[in-house]
Scaffold this active site. Structure first.
Site, short mmCIF file in Angstrom:
data_model
loop_
_atom_site.label_atom_id
_atom_site.label_comp_id
_atom_site.label_asym_id
_atom_site.label_seq_id
_atom_site.Cartn_x
_atom_site.Cartn_y
_atom_site.Cartn_z
N ASP A 166 -1.38 6.63 6.21
CA ASP A 166 -1.18 5.41 6.58
C ASP A 166 -2.19 4.98 7.64
OD1 ASP A 166 -0.55 2.89 6.34
OD2 ASP A 166 1.49 3.10 7.15
N THR B 37 -5.89 -1.26 7.00
CA THR B 37 -5.83 -2.73 7.17
C THR B 37 -7.15 -3.18 7.64
OG1 THR B 37 -5.02 -2.43 9.26
CG2 THR B 37 -3.33 -3.11 7.67
N LYS C 253 0.79 -1.29 -0.01
CA LYS C 253 0.00 0.02 -0.06
C LYS C 253 0.97 1.24 0.04
CE LYS C 253 -2.19 -1.28 3.69
NZ LYS C 253 -1.50 -2.68 3.85
N THR C 254 1.78 1.33 0.96
CA THR C 254 2.87 2.43 1.10
C THR C 254 3.51 2.69 -0.30
OG1 THR C 254 3.01 2.19 3.30
CG2 THR C 254 4.35 3.52 2.33
N ARG D 167 6.88 -7.94 1.70
CA ARG D 167 7.62 -7.47 3.16
C ARG D 167 8.21 -8.61 3.69
NH1 ARG D 167 4.67 -3.95 6.75
NH2 ARG D 167 4.96 -2.34 5.53
P1 ADP Z 1 2.04 -1.91 3.12
O1 ADP Z 1 2.10 -0.36 3.29
O2 ADP Z 1 0.96 -2.51 2.46
O3 ADP Z 1 2.43 -2.42 4.75
P2 ADP Z 1 4.79 -1.59 1.98
O4 ADP Z 1 4.14 -0.66 0.55
O5 ADP Z 1 5.37 -0.93 2.81
O6 ADP Z 1 3.43 -2.45 2.57
O7 ADP Z 1 5.44 -2.98 1.26
C1 ADP Z 1 6.43 -3.50 2.09
C2 ADP Z 1 7.57 -3.90 1.33
O8 ADP Z 1 7.37 -4.77 0.36
C3 ADP Z 1 8.25 -2.57 0.49
O9 ADP Z 1 9.42 -2.30 1.02
C4 ADP Z 1 8.57 -3.14 -0.70
O10 ADP Z 1 10.02 -3.45 -0.60
C5 ADP Z 1 8.05 -4.69 -0.96
N1 ADP Z 1 6.90 -4.56 -1.83
C6 ADP Z 1 5.46 -4.54 -1.46
N2 ADP Z 1 4.71 -4.69 -2.77
C7 ADP Z 1 5.65 -5.06 -3.87
C8 ADP Z 1 5.63 -5.33 -5.14
N3 ADP Z 1 4.45 -5.47 -5.63
N4 ADP Z 1 6.76 -5.71 -5.89
C9 ADP Z 1 7.85 -5.56 -5.15
N5 ADP Z 1 8.03 -5.48 -3.67
C10 ADP Z 1 6.94 -5.14 -3.31
#
Ligand code: ADP
Length: 320
Positions: A99, A148, A54-55, A207
């Site tokens: 977030d 979430t 998401k981030t 992640r």
């Molecule tokens: P969320 O915000 O949903 O908790 P993040 O965007 O922080 O998740 O993603 C966590 C980590 O996973 C990021 O640092 C990134 O390196 C990796 N990541 C997430 N989605 C992808 C993707 N589609 N392809 C490659 N790496 C990804």
């Protein structure tokens, strides 16, 4: 515009973002249309479990629009003043990324959704009878909210988002692709079979995959081997207590407590988490995967372990 992130494994563009094809396909349409209008995107809500991107997608949207990303955390936005400070700090077209948006305070939320609707914030200047309401125009902005827990978002806030996208756990092929690309970025060789094994043990979550990929790299370096093949990946993950289903020590500890201490359940979340000295927040991070893997279930009377859970831990299933 820079990626504005220190994570070298975070994809910077929509093209580099692997997986979630339905969601990225829709975002691509919205971004292309916004760019051809020379304007911003409608507000975007991204929902899904932690660690799915998401981030990352919020950064990708900012990058694709060539505008900065202004980050904020829902729990830090309680009052109207918090929201006004955030919004009036935006000096030009931007993506405002919030977030955990479901954890915003009510007053901040009301200020935010008014701003999302008409691009202005109302500020009270002065006190008592002389107080005046001043309306400030805001620069064009796209609010990207991540949550979430979609169900905890108030209906008026949810309604202000023109687009809502849901991120689902990744399949093995997508995760294996991410593993291969990221091994290259980290500068080591990972075989196709090694990538697949890593993907299978990463709980559908990029992640988690990236954390485990770094463990594999470290073991590779310590062992002085040329490439991370299947055997090396298995050895590395085994050494760090990550099993065939991708459970770590804590996940297995939770499962063990449910099967042994509580005889397979049913048990309430608080008691279950406390049995391994954790809180329910820890459970929130582990339980979705335990359920998805078919190891536990939620019933009206509490959490229960499935026969698969007993089998996975090598325990005899209880007599029914
Ligand atoms: P969320 O915000 O949903 O908790 P993040 O965007 O922080 O998740 O993603 C966590 C980590 O996973 C990021 O640092 C990134 O390196 C990796 N990541 C997430 N989605 C992808 C993707 N589609 N392809 C490659 N790496 C990804």
């Amino acid at each position: 515009m820079s990626r504005q992130t220190n994570d070298p494994l975070r994809p910077g563009t929509l093209r580099e973002f692997t997986g979630q094809p339905v969601l990225t396909g829709r975002l691509r349409v919205l971004l292309t249309a916004a760019r051809s209008r020379g304007g911003m995107l409608d507000h975007v809500l991204l929902a899904g479990p932690p660690g799915l991107g998401k981030t990352t997608l919020a950064h990708v949207i900012a990058h694709e629009l060539d505008v900065p990303l202004v980050p904020a955390l829902g729990p830090g936005l309680e009052t109207m003043a918090h929201a006004v400070t955030l919004l009036t700090g935006v000096t030009g077209p931007a993506v405002v990324f919030i977030d955990e948006i479901h954890r915003m305070g009510r007053a901040a939320e009301e200020t935010l959704y008014a701003a999302m609707e008409d691009g202005r914030v109302a500020i009270t200047v002065g006190d008592g009878p002389a107080a005046e309401i001043v309306r400030l125009d805001l620069p064009p902005m796209t609010v990207v909210g991540a949550t979430t827990q979609m169900g905890l978002l108030s209906a008026p806030l949810r309604d202000r988002f023109g687009f809502a996208g849901h991120l689902a756990p990744y399949d093995e092929a997508a995760l294996a692709g991410i593993a291969a690309a990221n091994a290259r970025r980290l500068g080591f060789d990972l075989t196709d079979q090694g990538a697949l094994t890593l993907a299978r043990r990463s709980r559908g979550t990029p992640r988690v995959l990236n954390q485990r990929l770094r463990l594999v790299r470290d073991v590779l370096h310590v062992e002085g081997r040329p490439a991370a093949d299947d055997a090396l990946v298995r050895d590395a993950l085994d050494r760090f207590g990550i099993d065939e289903l991708g459970l770590d020590d804590l996940g297995r500890g939770l499962l063990h407590a449910l099967c042994v201490q509580f005889g397979g359940g049913p048990v309430g979340g608080a008691a279950w988490a406390a049995s391994v000295n954790e809180t329910e927040r820890t459970l929130e991070a582990h339980e979705p995967y335990l359920m998805r893997a078919g190891l536990t279930q939620r019933t009206a009377r509490g959490r229960v372990a499935t026969p698969k859970a007993f089998g996975h831990l090598g325990l005899p299933a209880p007599a029914t």
